[in-house]
Scaffold this motif. Structure first.
Motif, short mmCIF file in Angstrom:
data_model
loop_
_atom_site.label_atom_id
_atom_site.label_comp_id
_atom_site.label_asym_id
_atom_site.label_seq_id
_atom_site.Cartn_x
_atom_site.Cartn_y
_atom_site.Cartn_z
N ALA A 197 0.82 -1.22 0.00
CA ALA A 197 0.00 0.00 0.00
C ALA A 197 0.85 1.26 0.00
CB ALA A 197 -0.95 0.00 1.20
N GLY A 198 2.16 1.14 0.27
CA GLY A 198 3.08 2.26 0.16
C GLY A 198 2.71 3.45 1.04
N PRO A 199 2.67 4.68 0.47
CA PRO A 199 2.36 5.88 1.26
C PRO A 199 1.00 5.83 1.93
CG PRO A 199 3.41 6.50 -0.79
CD PRO A 199 3.14 5.03 -0.89
N LEU A 200 0.06 5.07 1.38
CA LEU A 200 -1.25 4.96 2.04
C LEU A 200 -1.11 4.24 3.38
CD1 LEU A 200 -4.26 5.60 1.60
CD2 LEU A 200 -4.52 3.28 0.69
N ARG A 201 -0.28 3.22 3.43
CA ARG A 201 0.01 2.53 4.69
C ARG A 201 0.64 3.51 5.68
NH1 ARG A 201 2.51 -2.75 6.63
NH2 ARG A 201 4.32 -2.20 7.88
N ASP A 202 1.60 4.30 5.19
CA ASP A 202 2.27 5.28 6.06
C ASP A 202 1.27 6.28 6.64
OD1 ASP A 202 4.64 4.02 5.50
OD2 ASP A 202 5.28 5.49 4.01
N PHE A 203 0.32 6.72 5.79
CA PHE A 203 -0.64 7.72 6.25
C PHE A 203 -1.49 7.18 7.39
CE2 PHE A 203 -4.78 9.85 6.12
CZ PHE A 203 -4.39 11.17 6.22
N TRP A 204 -1.97 5.94 7.29
CA TRP A 204 -2.83 5.39 8.33
C TRP A 204 -2.05 4.84 9.53
CZ3 TRP A 204 -7.46 7.11 8.45
CH2 TRP A 204 -8.07 7.52 7.27
N LEU A 205 -0.71 4.87 9.42
CA LEU A 205 0.12 4.66 10.60
C LEU A 205 0.57 5.99 11.20
CD1 LEU A 205 2.39 1.70 9.40
CD2 LEU A 205 0.58 1.60 11.13
N ALA A 206 0.10 7.10 10.60
CA ALA A 206 0.40 8.47 11.06
C ALA A 206 1.89 8.75 11.06
CB ALA A 206 -0.19 8.71 12.45
N ARG A 207 2.58 8.29 10.03
CA ARG A 207 4.00 8.62 9.94
C ARG A 207 4.21 10.12 9.72
NH1 ARG A 207 7.88 4.69 9.39
NH2 ARG A 207 7.16 2.55 9.13
N ASP A 208 3.17 10.81 9.25
CA ASP A 208 3.27 12.26 9.07
C ASP A 208 3.26 13.00 10.39
OD1 ASP A 208 0.66 11.34 9.43
OD2 ASP A 208 -0.24 12.97 8.31
N ALA A 209 3.01 12.31 11.48
CA ALA A 209 2.93 12.96 12.78
C ALA A 209 3.88 12.33 13.79
CB ALA A 209 1.49 12.89 13.31
#
Length: 292
Positions: A197-209
């Motif tokens: 899932a790439g960046p989508l996986r990262d988003f729902w793991l809140a890697r942006d925060a």
């Protein structure tokens, strides 16, 4: 030997880039996931496709011989899918879905679409999160309801922007809070989407925060797997506000989370696709979303 189209597309991308990192960015998948799929393909074929060099990779002789055949196969497959769809008496619009849509969008949009395109059928296709394009990349969907971010080569229209909350077992100590700061959740085991899932996986793991590595309690490929893992106590999961009601079930609690940017649900279609049926469905959704 069962070789998947996705693996062949990965092979072509790496052969064209001659660099796994650049190919992973182009494909919108993580580098480890891409490398793993290439190794799987090589094991299935029984020979190596690439050799590593200082600047990246180079094709082996076997890889050079296989590349034009794979390119031709992928082109023929895409053309065959389009021909098969065109053979339908009136036509079928295939809608890829990774989660339930709800939000008063889908049913009204379908009604408007049928009015605009009489005789056309609609097929709803559930797509796993291992394909972040919702079936658009391999041509198995015409449009798709997906969460941003999306792979390159797609156009999107955002239908809903919603805060992210957390779903957890209803006996979890944090369920006593009305709203949960994300900092409190950082050490919790998370239910994750698959690496593909790439960046989508990262988003729902809140890697942006976060600046730390999330703890992965379980990897899931469908919503049912996600929420079964939550109620089984394997971890918590970030959920869009609108999905909290859609996936409400016994044994699970949902709480808003502060300190996170919102998620965006969108309808997506392939760049350059201006076919009447696709445009009619996009227009129907725009009209409905403007009223919601």
């Amino acid at each position: 030997m069962d070789v998947h189209l996705r693996e062949l597309r990965y092979f072509v991308a790496v052969a064209e880039e001659l660099n796994v990192t650049r190919a992973s960015e182009r494909l919108f998948v993580s580098q480890p996931a891409l490398s793993k799929q290439l190794r799987v393909l090589e094991r299935q074929l029984g020979f190596r496709l690439f050799e590593r060099v200082h600047s990246g990779v180079v094709l082996t002789r076997q890889g050079e011989a296989l590349l034009p055949i794979v390119r031709d196969l992928l082109e023929r497959w895409t053309g065959g899918v389009e021909s098969a769809r065109a053979a339908a008496p009136a036509g079928t619009l295939v809608i890829g879905m990774q989660t339930a849509v709800g939000r008063g969008l889908q049913q009204e949009a379908l009604r408007r679409f049928r009015t605009a395109m009489p005789g056309w059928e609609v097929s709803l296709r559930l797509v796993g999160w291992d394909d972040p394009s919702g079936g658009l990349a391999d041509g198995s969907s015409d449009v798709a309801f997906i969460w941003l971010p999306v792979p390159p080569g797609l156009r999107t229209y955002v239908l809903a922007t919603e805060g992210r909350g957390v779903a957890m077992p209803d006996g979890h100590p944090l369920a006593e809070l009305a709203e949960i700061p994300f900092e409190v959740l950082r050490g919790e085991p998370f239910i994750a989407l698959p690496p593909e899932a790439g960046p989508l996986r990262d988003f729902w793991l809140a890697r942006d925060a976060r600046d730390d590595e999330p703890v992965i309690g379980f990897t899931a490929n469908t919503p049912e797997e996600v929420f079964e893992a939550v109620t089984s106590g394997l971890g918590v999961v970030l959920v869009a506000e609108g999905n909290a009601a859609l996936y409400n079930r016994p044994g699970m609690a949902y709480r808003p989370v502060s300190g996170l940017p919102p998620g965006q649900l969108a309808i997506a279609w392939r760049e350059g696709d201006v076919s009447p049926q696709v445009m009619a469905f996009i227009d129907a959704l725009r009209q409905v979303a403007a009223k919601v």
